[in-house]
Write a protein that holds these residues in place. Structure first.
Motif, PDB file in Angstrom:
ATOM      1  N   ALA A  42       0.831  -1.210   0.000  1.00 59.61           N
ATOM      2  CA  ALA A  42       0.000   0.000   0.000  1.00 59.61           C
ATOM      3  C   ALA A  42       0.868   1.263   0.000  1.00 59.61           C
ATOM      4  O   ALA A  42       0.540   2.256  -0.656  1.00 59.61           O
ATOM      5  N   LEU A  43       1.977   1.218   0.738  1.00 62.79           N
ATOM      6  CA  LEU A  43       2.892   2.367   0.764  1.00 62.79           C
ATOM      7  C   LEU A  43       3.484   2.636  -0.612  1.00 62.79           C
ATOM      8  O   LEU A  43       3.598   3.789  -1.029  1.00 62.79           O
ATOM      9  N   ARG A  44       3.872   1.552  -1.316  1.00 67.97           N
ATOM     10  CA  ARG A  44       4.424   1.725  -2.661  1.00 67.97           C
ATOM     11  C   ARG A  44       3.432   2.420  -3.588  1.00 67.97           C
ATOM     12  O   ARG A  44       3.790   3.335  -4.337  1.00 67.97           O
ATOM     13  N   LYS A  45       2.168   1.994  -3.513  1.00 70.06           N
ATOM     14  CA  LYS A  45       1.137   2.614  -4.355  1.00 70.06           C
ATOM     15  C   LYS A  45       0.901   4.063  -3.934  1.00 70.06           C
ATOM     16  O   LYS A  45       0.710   4.940  -4.785  1.00 70.06           O
ATOM     17  N   GLY A  46       0.922   4.309  -2.610  1.00 70.56           N
ATOM     18  CA  GLY A  46       0.731   5.677  -2.124  1.00 70.56           C
ATOM     19  C   GLY A  46       1.861   6.598  -2.566  1.00 70.56           C
ATOM     20  O   GLY A  46       1.623   7.744  -2.966  1.00 70.56           O
ATOM     21  N   PHE A  47       3.085   6.093  -2.504  1.00 69.62           N
ATOM     22  CA  PHE A  47       4.236   6.893  -2.956  1.00 69.62           C
ATOM     23  C   PHE A  47       4.122   7.227  -4.441  1.00 69.62           C
ATOM     24  O   PHE A  47       4.454   8.332  -4.874  1.00 69.62           O
ATOM     25  N   LEU A  56      13.582   7.760  -3.335  1.00 67.27           N
ATOM     26  CA  LEU A  56      13.171   7.749  -1.933  1.00 67.27           C
ATOM     27  C   LEU A  56      12.177   6.635  -1.638  1.00 67.27           C
ATOM     28  O   LEU A  56      12.078   6.168  -0.514  1.00 67.27           O
ATOM     29  N   ARG A  57      11.431   6.215  -2.666  1.00 68.03           N
ATOM     30  CA  ARG A  57      10.394   5.206  -2.448  1.00 68.03           C
ATOM     31  C   ARG A  57      10.966   3.912  -1.885  1.00 68.03           C
ATOM     32  O   ARG A  57      10.519   3.421  -0.842  1.00 68.03           O
ATOM     33  N   GLY A  58      11.951   3.342  -2.596  1.00 69.51           N
ATOM     34  CA  GLY A  58      12.520   2.061  -2.170  1.00 69.51           C
ATOM     35  C   GLY A  58      13.185   2.150  -0.815  1.00 69.51           C
ATOM     36  O   GLY A  58      13.067   1.235   0.007  1.00 69.51           O
ATOM     37  N   PHE A  59      13.869   3.265  -0.562  1.00 72.50           N
ATOM     38  CA  PHE A  59      14.569   3.434   0.717  1.00 72.50           C
ATOM     39  C   PHE A  59      13.579   3.460   1.882  1.00 72.50           C
ATOM     40  O   PHE A  59      13.733   2.726   2.865  1.00 72.50           O
ATOM     41  N   LEU A  60      12.536   4.303   1.783  1.00 71.38           N
ATOM     42  CA  LEU A  60      11.547   4.417   2.860  1.00 71.38           C
ATOM     43  C   LEU A  60      10.789   3.111   3.053  1.00 71.38           C
ATOM     44  O   LEU A  60      10.527   2.691   4.186  1.00 71.38           O
ATOM     45  N   ASN A  61      10.443   2.464   1.949  1.00 74.29           N
ATOM     46  CA  ASN A  61       9.689   1.218   2.044  1.00 74.29           C
ATOM     47  C   ASN A  61      10.492   0.140   2.752  1.00 74.29           C
ATOM     48  O   ASN A  61       9.970  -0.584   3.609  1.00 74.29           O
ATOM     49  N   SER A  62      11.784   0.042   2.419  1.00 75.74           N
ATOM     50  CA  SER A  62      12.641  -0.953   3.070  1.00 75.74           C
ATOM     51  C   SER A  62      12.811  -0.651   4.558  1.00 75.74           C
ATOM     52  O   SER A  62      12.734  -1.545   5.398  1.00 75.74           O
TER      53      SER A  62
END
Length: 270
Positions: A42-47, A56-62
């Motif tokens: 859900a976070l990936r889709k929100g980003f 920043l997406r992959g870093f924050l998600n990890s």
């Protein structure tokens, strides 16, 4: 027999006491792990909807995934009856020991943070770093993933990437394409320059400003070398490079201009 009966009774008490907790902890772990995956998705889709920087997406998600999984494991251990204060103290001591042992990993984490803060490159850039060239596919907590033009995956630790030199070919929208063409001694230099100018004018991808540069650069051992420098959009660099090289070869031959190659004259004396 009394000792066997006593042991059996104690074992039954342990099973009755810890059995439900163990089952509950396992179920919590499985469901919690699944929920964390759903949250990360859900976070990936929100980003993506917020058009957040892909770097920043992959870093924050990890990072969020690691934090949630750590909290889940602590909760599961608590359900088993382990005193959390003692567990946290042991975890802190273990964390200190592990941190000292994995100092390189912590350096990679710090490097990832520095890359995201100062942005020397972003996802989609073509870079040359640590002896490797490729397109940045993902910036993770500890590593940066590159894809090479021949579709190889290269994993580079962020620590060394953030502290060493690096070339970002995508940082600027324009790039200069350099050529070096040789003609034979005795060939008409002015004619060669005129042919090169015509080929440059025919290619619409080559920019008019800055103005293309054509000049004799050196008198080589077997050729008169002419340097050509033109500017283009970064995305057109390789197309112009390969097309121009082929067109010069074909056109020089039609115009009677020789492209020399190293030769050696051998004189035999009787």
């Amino acid at each position: 027999m009394d000792s066997v009966g006593s042991f059996s009774e104690k074992f039954s008490d342990i099973i009755l006491f810890y059995g439900p907790r163990l089952v509950g902890a396992i179920i919590t772990l499985i469901i919690g792990w699944w929920i964390i995956k759903v949250i990360q998705k859900a976070l990936r889709k929100g980003f993506e909807k917020r058009e957040m920087d892909p770097s920043l997406r992959g870093f924050l998600n990890s990072m969020i995934g690691i934090l949630l999984k750590t909290m889940l494991i602590i909760s599961v251990v608590g359900m088993l009856g382990v005193q959390m204060t003692s567990f946290i103290a042991v975890l802190g001591a273990a964390g200190l020991a592990i941190g000292m042992a994995l100092s390189g990993t912590l350096q990679n984490f710090a490097g990832g943070v520095m890359i995201l803060l100062f942005k020397p490159f972003k996802v989609g850039d073509f870079i040359d770093a640590q002896g490797h060239k490729g397109i940045v596919n993902e910036i993770q907590i500890f590593n940066t993933i590159l894809k090479t033009p021949d579709n190889k995956t290269i994993i580079i630790p962020n620590g060394g990437l953030s502290t060493s030199s690096m070339v970002n070919f995508s940082a600027e929208p324009k790039r200069r394409v350099d050529f070096l063409f040789g003609i034979g001694y005795g060939d008409d230099v002015d004619k060669a320059k005129e042919v090169l100018r015509t080929l440059i004018d025919k290619d619409e991808r080559i920019l008019k400003e800055p103005e293309p540069f054509i000049a004799v650069s050196e008198l080589g051992d077997s050729s008169v070398n002419i340097v050509v420098r033109v500017w283009a959009e970064a995305s057109n660099y390789w197309g112009i490079y390969f097309d121009m090289t082929e067109n010069v070869y074909k056109t020089f031959d039609k115009e009677g201009l020789n492209i020399p190659f190293p030769q050696m004259d051998v004189h035999i004396q009787k």
